[in-house]
Design a protein around this motif. Sequence first.
Motif, short mmCIF file in Angstrom:
data_model
loop_
_atom_site.label_atom_id
_atom_site.label_comp_id
_atom_site.label_asym_id
_atom_site.label_seq_id
_atom_site.Cartn_x
_atom_site.Cartn_y
_atom_site.Cartn_z
N ASN A 37 0.84 -1.21 0.00
CA ASN A 37 0.00 0.00 0.00
C ASN A 37 0.87 1.26 0.00
O ASN A 37 0.55 2.24 -0.67
CB ASN A 37 -0.93 0.02 1.21
CG ASN A 37 -1.99 -1.05 1.14
OD1 ASN A 37 -2.25 -1.62 0.09
ND2 ASN A 37 -2.60 -1.34 2.28
N THR A 39 3.74 1.63 -1.36
CA THR A 39 4.32 1.86 -2.70
C THR A 39 3.35 2.63 -3.58
O THR A 39 3.78 3.37 -4.47
CB THR A 39 4.69 0.54 -3.41
OG1 THR A 39 3.50 -0.18 -3.77
CG2 THR A 39 5.60 -0.32 -2.57
N GLN A 40 2.06 2.48 -3.34
CA GLN A 40 1.05 3.11 -4.19
C GLN A 40 0.77 4.56 -3.81
O GLN A 40 0.06 5.26 -4.53
CB GLN A 40 -0.22 2.26 -4.16
CG GLN A 40 0.00 0.89 -4.74
CD GLN A 40 -1.14 -0.06 -4.48
OE1 GLN A 40 -2.23 0.32 -4.05
NE2 GLN A 40 -0.90 -1.35 -4.74
N GLU A 41 1.33 5.03 -2.71
CA GLU A 41 1.13 6.42 -2.29
C GLU A 41 1.72 7.41 -3.29
O GLU A 41 1.29 8.55 -3.35
CB GLU A 41 1.73 6.64 -0.90
CG GLU A 41 0.95 5.94 0.19
CD GLU A 41 1.62 6.07 1.56
OE1 GLU A 41 2.68 6.76 1.68
OE2 GLU A 41 1.08 5.48 2.52
N LEU A 43 1.45 7.28 -6.48
CA LEU A 43 0.58 7.42 -7.65
C LEU A 43 -0.36 8.61 -7.47
O LEU A 43 -0.96 8.77 -6.41
CB LEU A 43 -0.23 6.14 -7.88
CG LEU A 43 0.59 4.90 -8.23
CD1 LEU A 43 -0.28 3.65 -8.16
CD2 LEU A 43 1.22 5.04 -9.61
N MET A 46 -4.44 7.49 -9.01
CA MET A 46 -5.15 6.56 -8.13
C MET A 46 -5.83 7.28 -6.96
O MET A 46 -6.88 6.87 -6.49
CB MET A 46 -4.18 5.51 -7.58
CG MET A 46 -4.79 4.57 -6.57
SD MET A 46 -3.57 3.44 -5.90
CE MET A 46 -4.01 1.98 -6.80
N HIS A 47 -5.26 8.38 -6.51
CA HIS A 47 -5.75 9.05 -5.31
C HIS A 47 -6.64 10.25 -5.59
O HIS A 47 -6.95 11.01 -4.67
CB HIS A 47 -4.56 9.42 -4.42
CG HIS A 47 -3.77 8.22 -4.02
ND1 HIS A 47 -4.27 7.25 -3.19
CD2 HIS A 47 -2.54 7.79 -4.40
CE1 HIS A 47 -3.38 6.29 -3.04
NE2 HIS A 47 -2.32 6.59 -3.77
N LEU A 68 6.57 1.16 -10.98
CA LEU A 68 5.17 0.79 -10.77
C LEU A 68 4.37 1.50 -11.85
O LEU A 68 4.36 2.74 -11.92
CB LEU A 68 4.70 1.21 -9.38
CG LEU A 68 3.20 1.15 -9.10
CD1 LEU A 68 2.62 -0.22 -9.39
CD2 LEU A 68 2.91 1.57 -7.66
N TYR A 70 0.73 2.25 -13.61
CA TYR A 70 -0.69 2.36 -13.29
C TYR A 70 -1.43 2.71 -14.57
O TYR A 70 -1.02 3.62 -15.29
CB TYR A 70 -0.88 3.45 -12.25
CG TYR A 70 -2.32 3.90 -12.01
CD1 TYR A 70 -3.09 3.28 -11.04
CD2 TYR A 70 -2.88 4.94 -12.73
CE1 TYR A 70 -4.39 3.71 -10.79
CE2 TYR A 70 -4.17 5.37 -12.49
CZ TYR A 70 -4.92 4.75 -11.52
OH TYR A 70 -6.20 5.17 -11.28
N LEU A 83 -2.14 -2.51 -12.25
CA LEU A 83 -0.97 -2.10 -11.49
C LEU A 83 0.11 -3.12 -11.80
O LEU A 83 -0.05 -4.30 -11.51
CB LEU A 83 -1.24 -2.11 -9.99
CG LEU A 83 -2.17 -1.04 -9.44
CD1 LEU A 83 -2.49 -1.31 -7.98
CD2 LEU A 83 -1.52 0.33 -9.57
N TYR A 85 4.10 -4.11 -11.34
CA TYR A 85 5.37 -3.91 -10.65
C TYR A 85 6.48 -4.59 -11.44
O TYR A 85 6.37 -5.76 -11.78
CB TYR A 85 5.32 -4.51 -9.25
CG TYR A 85 4.45 -3.75 -8.29
CD1 TYR A 85 4.99 -2.77 -7.47
CD2 TYR A 85 3.08 -4.00 -8.21
CE1 TYR A 85 4.19 -2.06 -6.58
CE2 TYR A 85 2.28 -3.31 -7.33
CZ TYR A 85 2.84 -2.33 -6.52
OH TYR A 85 2.04 -1.63 -5.64
#
Length: 165
Positions: A37, A39-41, A43, A46-47, A68, A70, A83, A85
């Motif tokens: 989770n 690692t996805q910050e 992006l 996504m947010h 990564l 997306y 997603l 990797y």
Amino acid sequence: MKKLICLIFAFLISAAVFAEAPASAEDYTLNYFKKLNKTQEKLTYMHKKSSLAKVGTETVNGGISGTLFYDVKIKGLGAVVTLRYTNYCDEEGWIYNGEIITHSNMAQNGKFSGTIKVSGISPAEVCYDNVIMQKGSPADGFYLLTQPDTPPAKMNYKLYLESTE
């Protein structure tokens, strides 16, 4: 010579007492989700708040290595989220490879698929093929965790939800 033998025994006893027990499958999975989770910050798409604002493509670099990727594409009355990797590493010993693919409708109900392979200190594979999504979050099913020298274990989808608390 006796002192040397006593020191060796003391060291062995200390090592046995303070040795870290291997993490349970549940502990590993919870730790895995927390790290993934994070690692996805990085992006941005996504947010974003609205579902349509999340549509797009971006690639971010790992702090140590890898990428990564997306990608969100509209498909019919829903979307496909990918997603991917590729040798992604933010933290020594945790290298991610693989894909998580989400197929969902406009209400964000659907299913996950794909597998993430973790290499490094704690190698494992986490398969997403048996997880159902409702309102954008896992809502039923299990992740299949495969670690070296152990049979695959079914991890309840609720571990993901716990990792976000």
